[in-house]
Design an enzyme around this catalytic site. Structure first.
Site, PDB file in Angstrom:
ATOM      1  N   LYS A   1      37.088  44.935  35.681  1.00 46.52           N
ATOM      2  CA  LYS A   1      35.813  44.795  36.386  1.00 46.52           C
ATOM      3  C   LYS A   1      34.795  45.697  35.689  1.00 46.52           C
ATOM      4  O   LYS A   1      35.140  46.818  35.288  1.00 46.52           O
ATOM      5  CB  LYS A   1      36.011  45.202  37.850  1.00 46.52           C
ATOM      6  CG  LYS A   1      34.781  45.022  38.730  1.00 46.52           C
ATOM      7  CD  LYS A   1      35.089  45.384  40.191  1.00 46.52           C
ATOM      8  CE  LYS A   1      33.894  45.180  41.097  1.00 46.52           C
ATOM      9  NZ  LYS A   1      34.196  45.464  42.525  1.00 46.52           N
TER      10      LYS A   1
ATOM     11  N   SER B   1      36.262  44.185  48.686  1.00 44.86           N
ATOM     12  CA  SER B   1      35.944  43.539  47.405  1.00 44.86           C
ATOM     13  C   SER B   1      37.111  43.197  46.492  1.00 44.86           C
ATOM     14  O   SER B   1      36.902  42.542  45.476  1.00 44.86           O
ATOM     15  CB  SER B   1      34.948  44.389  46.622  1.00 44.86           C
ATOM     16  OG  SER B   1      33.674  44.210  47.161  1.00 44.86           O
TER      17      SER B   1
ATOM     18  N   SER C   1      32.970  41.926  45.950  1.00 47.87           N
ATOM     19  CA  SER C   1      32.163  42.043  44.758  1.00 47.87           C
ATOM     20  C   SER C   1      32.953  41.841  43.463  1.00 47.87           C
ATOM     21  O   SER C   1      32.354  41.652  42.411  1.00 47.87           O
ATOM     22  CB  SER C   1      31.513  43.430  44.712  1.00 47.87           C
ATOM     23  OG  SER C   1      32.509  44.446  44.588  1.00 47.87           O
TER      24      SER C   1
HETATM   25  N1  GLN Z   1      30.945  43.203  50.897  1.00 50.31           N
HETATM   26  C1  GLN Z   1      30.936  44.617  51.160  1.00 50.31           C
HETATM   27  C2  GLN Z   1      29.618  45.208  50.748  1.00 50.31           C
HETATM   28  O1  GLN Z   1      28.778  44.485  50.311  1.00 50.31           O
HETATM   29  C3  GLN Z   1      32.073  45.279  50.460  1.00 50.31           C
HETATM   30  C4  GLN Z   1      31.833  45.460  49.005  1.00 50.31           C
HETATM   31  C5  GLN Z   1      32.948  46.171  48.309  1.00 50.31           C
HETATM   32  O2  GLN Z   1      34.067  46.257  48.800  1.00 50.31           O
HETATM   33  N2  GLN Z   1      32.614  46.715  47.166  1.00 50.31           N
HETATM   34  O3  GLN Z   1      29.399  46.371  50.852  1.00 50.31           O
END
Ligand code: GLN
Length: 485
Positions: free
Chosen positions: A76, A175, A151
């Site tokens: 990532k 995410s 994400s």
């Molecule tokens: N969807 C959540 C957010 O936007 C979690 C994102 C994540 O786990 N990085 O904060």
């Protein structure tokens, strides 16, 4: 080749049925053939991959190889990689070449893994659909009109289309698990502190945790074993020995285990197709001898609002380092220092990141700190206590990972609150610091459904064992979208 798991590929490597160089070229070729339709990579590090594969082949030839030597993998783009662009999905870091490696990257490299490139992601890991990336949205290989989740959407899409056998991800509120669910993969968010956060660009430091996105629990176990462990450069990393998670896979016996289904995870808002697939998975565990009971996590409804105070508060602080002065984006011809700050941040950050910075700054401000931030910290404790109580009654908690299968690109983009609810079943786990895993358990309307297993602290191995037991009985994790077979 690309339909095999890491464990199978390694057997081929060891038996000389294939070389790491051949394997690496095969995946690079798939990336160049398919990724224009998916947008799952931000950078492809072809030359470095070919060189790393040749080095891995030499290690394999001398017998100095571990179970990941020669295996291609994608990182990532939140993990710093020396000499390679590390953008975090943001214009702010589009020009950033990292001078050092994240611990996760370093450990993977020591294990002999071949990095194929860096995957697309929501900007600074803020999002549930991979639509906030400065590099454009990622598409779901199961249906390219839909999102892959976020994400870590680029990592999930790349693995689902078998452009890489596995990838790394990070999970602050879901995410790793949510994109794994939406793309039909196995993703693990380890216990907080299990994997070093050094060199992983910070979003919300008390919640962030790195982990693997793979096709099977066995592969996730191999990757976690290599990734995890104490790191003096991360003060929240735990000084606790790392077991061989793969060797332990068969130690978890389902028979006699008590699985708790949280009442709050099966109510309104849960798609009926998702509910059906999850219930069928529960039947598999029952057949294997598990004792299934209902359990309650009464403060579940508070998890999303609590998270959207805590996470923005931490991000507003973490992202203050991007000021146009030291590294990253700098505006053209600043008039003075304030103009430099304002325009560099104004032009470098996207809308969702700005929204979070503003919320975070507000909840931490002198007049509102007690009403919001302190209150959220108290709720965080209540949410952790729910799990602590539940784990006195059950060994593991089971439920859906996400309330719906993958939704259409653009469908929730203008409505942040609806988007935030995608993580309704995953966020509480981060607030409590627990391990949780998502694994594929069927389809709803032709789209993959994810099953979530939540464990007590350090039950990472047990979750992998339970997922492995399920994957021996089913073949959902073997399914590949038709176009990418
Ligand atoms: N969807 C959540 C957010 O936007 C979690 C994102 C994540 O786990 N990085 O904060």
């Amino acid at each position: 080749m690309h339909s095999k798991t890491i464990a199978e590929l390694f057997a081929d490597l060891r038996a000389r049925r294939v070389s790491s160089s051949e394997l690496t070229r095969h995946f690079l070729e798939r990336i160049s053939r398919f990724d224009s339709g998916l947008n799952s990579f931000i950078s492809v590090t072809e030359d470095a991959a070919i060189a790393a594969a040749a080095a891995a082949d030499r290690r394999l030839a001398t017998g100095d190889a571990g179970p990941l030597t020669g295996i291609p993998l994608a990182h990532k783009d939140i993990f710093c990689t020396r000499g390679v662009k590390t953008s975090c999905g943001s214009r702010m870091l589009d020009n950033f070449i990292s001078p050092y490696d994240a611990t996760v990257v370093e450990r993977m490299e020591q294990a002999g893994v071949v990095m194929l490139g860096k995957t697309n992601m929501d900007e600074f890991a803020m999002g549930s659909s991979n639509e906030t990336s400065w590099y454009g949205p990622v598409r779901n290989p199961w249906d390219r009109t839909r999102v892959p989740g976020g994400s870590s959407g680029g990592s999930a899409a790349a693995v689902a289309a078998r452009l890489a056998p596995a990838a790394t991800g990070t999970d602050t509120g879901g995410s790793i698990r949510q994109p794994a669910a939406l793309c039909g993969l196995t993703g693990l968010k380890p216990t907080y502190g299990r994997v070093s956060r050094y060199g992983m660009i910070a979003f919300a430091s008390s919640l962030d945790q790195a982990g693997p996105i793979a096709t099977s629990a066995e592969d996730a176990a191999l990757l976690l074993t290599a990734m995890a462990g104490f790191d003096p450069r991360d003060s929240t990393s735990l000084e606790r020995p790392v077991p061989d998670y793969r060797a332990q896979l068969d130690d978890t016996s389902v028979a006699g285990l008590t699985i708790g289904l949280p009442r709050e995870y099966f109510g309104d808002g849960l798609d009926s197709g998702v509910a059906r697939a999850v219930e069928e998975a529960v039947d598999v565990y029952r057949r294997l001898g598990a004792n299934v009971v209902e359990v309650s996590l009464p403060n579940s409804a508070l998890a999303v609002p609590t998270y959207y105070v805590v996470a923005p508060a931490e991000c507003s602080s973490n992202l203050s380092r991007f000021d146009g002065v030291r590294f990253g984006y700098r505006c053209e011809e600043p008039l003075n220092l304030i103009d430099l700050y304002e325009r560099s941040r104004g032009e470098g950050f996207g809308a969702e990141v700005k929204r979070r910075i503003m919320i975070g700054t507000y909840v931490l401000s002198a007049g509102y700190y007690d009403a919001y931030y302190l209150k959220a910290q108290r709720l965080r404790r209540l949410i952790s206590d729910d799990f602590r109580r539940a784990f006195t009654e059950v060994d593991v908690i089971l439920g859906p990972t996400a309330p719906t299968p993958a939704f259409g690109l653009g469908a929730k983009q203008d409505d942040p609150l609806t988007m935030y609810l995608c993580d309704i079943y995953t966020i509480a786990v981060n607030l409590a610091g627990l391990p949780a895993l998502s694994l594929p358990c069927g389809f709803a309307g032709g789209l993959p459904v994810g099953l979530q297993l939540i464990g007590d602290y350090f039950a990472d191995g047990r979750l992998l064992g339970l997922a492995h037991a399920y994957q021996r009985e089913t073949d959902w994790h073997r399914r590949i979208p038709a176009e990418y077979k």
